[in-house]
Scaffold this motif. Sequence first.
Motif, short mmCIF file in Angstrom:
data_model
loop_
_atom_site.label_atom_id
_atom_site.label_comp_id
_atom_site.label_asym_id
_atom_site.label_seq_id
_atom_site.Cartn_x
_atom_site.Cartn_y
_atom_site.Cartn_z
N ALA A 1 0.93 -1.01 0.05
CA ALA A 1 0.10 -0.07 -0.02
C ALA A 1 0.81 1.48 -0.18
O ALA A 1 0.76 1.98 0.84
CB ALA A 1 -1.14 -0.05 1.22
N PRO A 2 1.76 1.37 -1.05
CA PRO A 2 2.50 2.41 -1.03
C PRO A 2 1.77 3.96 -1.20
O PRO A 2 2.43 5.01 -0.86
CB PRO A 2 3.62 2.16 -2.29
CG PRO A 2 2.53 1.54 -3.26
CD PRO A 2 1.59 0.67 -2.34
N GLU A 3 0.52 4.02 -1.68
CA GLU A 3 -0.29 5.14 -1.79
C GLU A 3 -0.70 5.46 -0.57
O GLU A 3 -1.42 6.72 -0.55
CB GLU A 3 -1.44 4.63 -2.83
CG GLU A 3 -2.41 3.86 -2.06
CD GLU A 3 -2.07 2.36 -2.49
OE1 GLU A 3 -2.86 1.70 -2.05
OE2 GLU A 3 -0.85 2.30 -2.84
N SER A 4 -0.66 5.11 0.52
CA SER A 4 -0.93 5.64 1.92
C SER A 4 -0.43 6.60 2.43
O SER A 4 0.78 7.08 2.00
CB SER A 4 -0.57 4.42 2.93
OG SER A 4 -1.13 4.85 4.19
N LEU A 5 -1.11 7.67 2.88
CA LEU A 5 -0.72 8.97 3.35
C LEU A 5 0.23 8.87 4.22
O LEU A 5 1.15 9.72 4.39
CB LEU A 5 -1.79 9.77 3.68
CG LEU A 5 -2.90 10.33 2.82
CD1 LEU A 5 -4.18 11.17 3.33
CD2 LEU A 5 -2.26 11.18 1.56
N SER A 6 0.27 7.81 5.23
CA SER A 6 1.30 7.68 6.29
C SER A 6 2.59 7.25 5.73
O SER A 6 3.69 7.48 6.29
CB SER A 6 0.78 6.68 7.26
OG SER A 6 0.69 5.45 6.50
N ALA A 7 2.72 6.79 4.52
CA ALA A 7 4.07 6.65 3.77
C ALA A 7 4.82 7.91 3.69
O ALA A 7 6.11 7.86 3.23
CB ALA A 7 3.73 5.72 2.51
N LYS A 8 4.08 9.23 3.52
CA LYS A 8 5.06 10.32 3.12
C LYS A 8 5.16 10.76 4.48
O LYS A 8 5.96 12.07 4.37
CB LYS A 8 3.73 11.34 2.45
CG LYS A 8 3.31 10.78 1.04
CD LYS A 8 2.28 11.40 0.50
CE LYS A 8 1.87 10.96 -0.87
NZ LYS A 8 1.09 11.65 -1.73
N ALA A 9 5.03 10.54 5.52
CA ALA A 9 5.43 10.97 6.79
C ALA A 9 7.03 10.65 6.94
O ALA A 9 7.44 9.62 6.74
CB ALA A 9 4.70 10.42 8.07
N PRO A 10 7.70 11.92 7.49
CA PRO A 10 9.28 11.56 7.75
C PRO A 10 9.37 10.96 8.75
O PRO A 10 8.82 10.85 9.66
CB PRO A 10 9.77 13.12 7.82
CG PRO A 10 8.35 13.99 8.21
CD PRO A 10 7.39 13.47 7.50
N VAL A 11 10.46 10.39 9.01
CA VAL A 11 11.08 9.22 10.03
C VAL A 11 12.55 9.75 10.30
O VAL A 11 13.28 10.22 9.53
CB VAL A 11 11.09 7.91 9.39
CG1 VAL A 11 11.61 6.91 10.66
CG2 VAL A 11 9.65 7.40 8.82
N TYR A 12 12.70 9.87 11.72
CA TYR A 12 14.07 10.33 12.47
C TYR A 12 14.52 9.09 13.15
O TYR A 12 13.97 8.26 13.37
CB TYR A 12 13.69 11.60 13.18
CG TYR A 12 12.67 12.54 12.53
CD1 TYR A 12 13.45 13.77 11.84
CD2 TYR A 12 11.52 12.35 12.61
CE1 TYR A 12 12.58 14.36 11.02
CE2 TYR A 12 10.73 13.56 11.95
CZ TYR A 12 11.11 14.49 11.11
OH TYR A 12 10.60 15.28 10.56
N ASP A 13 15.95 9.36 13.34
CA ASP A 13 16.58 8.19 14.03
C ASP A 13 17.14 8.95 15.23
O ASP A 13 18.22 9.55 15.29
CB ASP A 13 17.94 7.92 13.38
CG ASP A 13 18.69 7.07 13.68
OD1 ASP A 13 18.13 6.31 14.87
OD2 ASP A 13 19.81 6.44 13.30
N TRP A 14 16.16 9.02 16.32
CA TRP A 14 16.51 9.78 17.59
C TRP A 14 16.89 8.59 18.65
O TRP A 14 15.94 7.57 18.89
CB TRP A 14 15.25 10.47 18.21
CG TRP A 14 15.21 11.74 17.24
CD1 TRP A 14 16.15 12.39 16.32
CD2 TRP A 14 14.05 12.56 17.10
NE1 TRP A 14 15.49 13.56 15.69
CE2 TRP A 14 14.19 13.50 16.02
CE3 TRP A 14 12.58 12.27 17.25
CZ2 TRP A 14 13.28 14.47 15.60
CZ3 TRP A 14 11.82 13.07 17.12
CH2 TRP A 14 11.75 14.15 16.11
N SER A 15 17.90 8.86 19.42
CA SER A 15 18.17 7.78 20.31
C SER A 15 17.33 8.13 21.44
O SER A 15 16.53 8.83 21.69
CB SER A 15 19.58 7.87 21.06
OG SER A 15 19.65 9.27 21.55
N PRO A 16 17.16 6.90 22.55
CA PRO A 16 16.25 7.14 23.65
C PRO A 16 16.59 8.22 24.67
O PRO A 16 15.72 8.98 24.92
CB PRO A 16 16.56 5.72 24.27
CG PRO A 16 16.91 4.80 23.46
CD PRO A 16 17.67 5.62 22.36
#
Length: 414
Positions: A94-109
């Motif tokens: 489901a690549p057309e999902s709107l949630s796929a366009k949300a950016p993702v970050y690499d943050w430590s705990p």
Amino acid sequence: MATKTELSPKARESKNAQDMQVDEVLIPRKVPSLCSARYGIALVLHFCNFTTIAQNVIMNITMVAMVNSTSPQSQFNGSSEGLPVDSFGNLNKAPESLSAKAPVYDWSPQIQGIIFGAVGYGGILTMAPSGYLAGRVGTKRVVGISLFATSFLTLCIPLAADFGIVFLIVTRIVQGLSQCSVIGGQFAIWEKWGPPHERSRLCSIALSGMLLGCFSAILIGGFISETLGWPFVFYIFGGVGCVCCLLWFIVIYDDPTSYPWISTSEKEYITSSLKQQVRSSQQPLPIKAVLRSLPIWSICLGCFSHQCYITATALLTLSCALSTLCQSGIYINVLDIAPRHSSFLMGASRGFSSMAPVIVPTVSGFLLSQDPEFGWRNVFFLLFAINLSGLIFYLIFGEADVQDWAKERKLTRL
């Protein structure tokens, strides 16, 4: 030698009639609470607290989607257009999902703990001044402007996260300034709107919006993140806050005398109920007496321990449910022991408790990094000790009578 004079029967009847008139003035007639203006004020405050706490909590929900450890493209202080993947690392269908366009970050705990606790830094600075300022310039202005500020900043969270971790933390700190101004400034309104024997009920109605806001954010925050993407969580709750802010400026007035939709009987009931409340604007706050007052410290420690929230879901749910009983006790206890200085002292006690949201995420992140497997057990044991100590201190030193340093001082001239 003075002699006691006897009153004639007519004089005694006249005196008794005057006493009855005085009693009628001192004992106001209670008007129905249903559909009354004062309970309408409490309901609007309920929605304001709902919005404020929901905006505070949604970061805890969206962080799961913002930090996606399964995304191979995420990088520190950066974002990637993360595509949804399954548990085996394969792309979903489901690549057309709107949630796929949300950016993702690499943050430590550790970074996540700083982000969570950033809101509390502002609370320490503004909780007490907001209560004092609301008592001076009016609750309508302080809470209304602060509610608009936190709602606007909530809308700006996704943009701040894209700019970098520093911008996000600064935005969260300023948002904490606004949110704690809403919470700390609202209590001043009950000095002019709340009859003494109804304040616990009115404050409980208003403060119950915090629990509903937390519940709603947890309930639908994850659903919005999954279907629309995590930025829409901030957009939706920020928009709701703007609408609530508009309602606030239309409906709320600082005192019942200027309220256009209040009945005459309710206005007389509120004003006559507050006549016995001693208040003097010329008498300064006795700082030294306040700092030496154990009842005040019992309120502060009780609020602090309540803000800190074992392993089983049932016990955790029961703990959160029972903790709301503190709202009608600890949080408004200042109105009992120092009604004249209640605006400042309520803000001060809540400001003291705002250190908990700053300390707890930081300490929790440290304990979890030291022991990833059993770190949560140590966190809950520590919170249990804090809650228990706050309870014991409040039970020993808490009071409900007006303190000597908060009573009216009459000046006598020789």
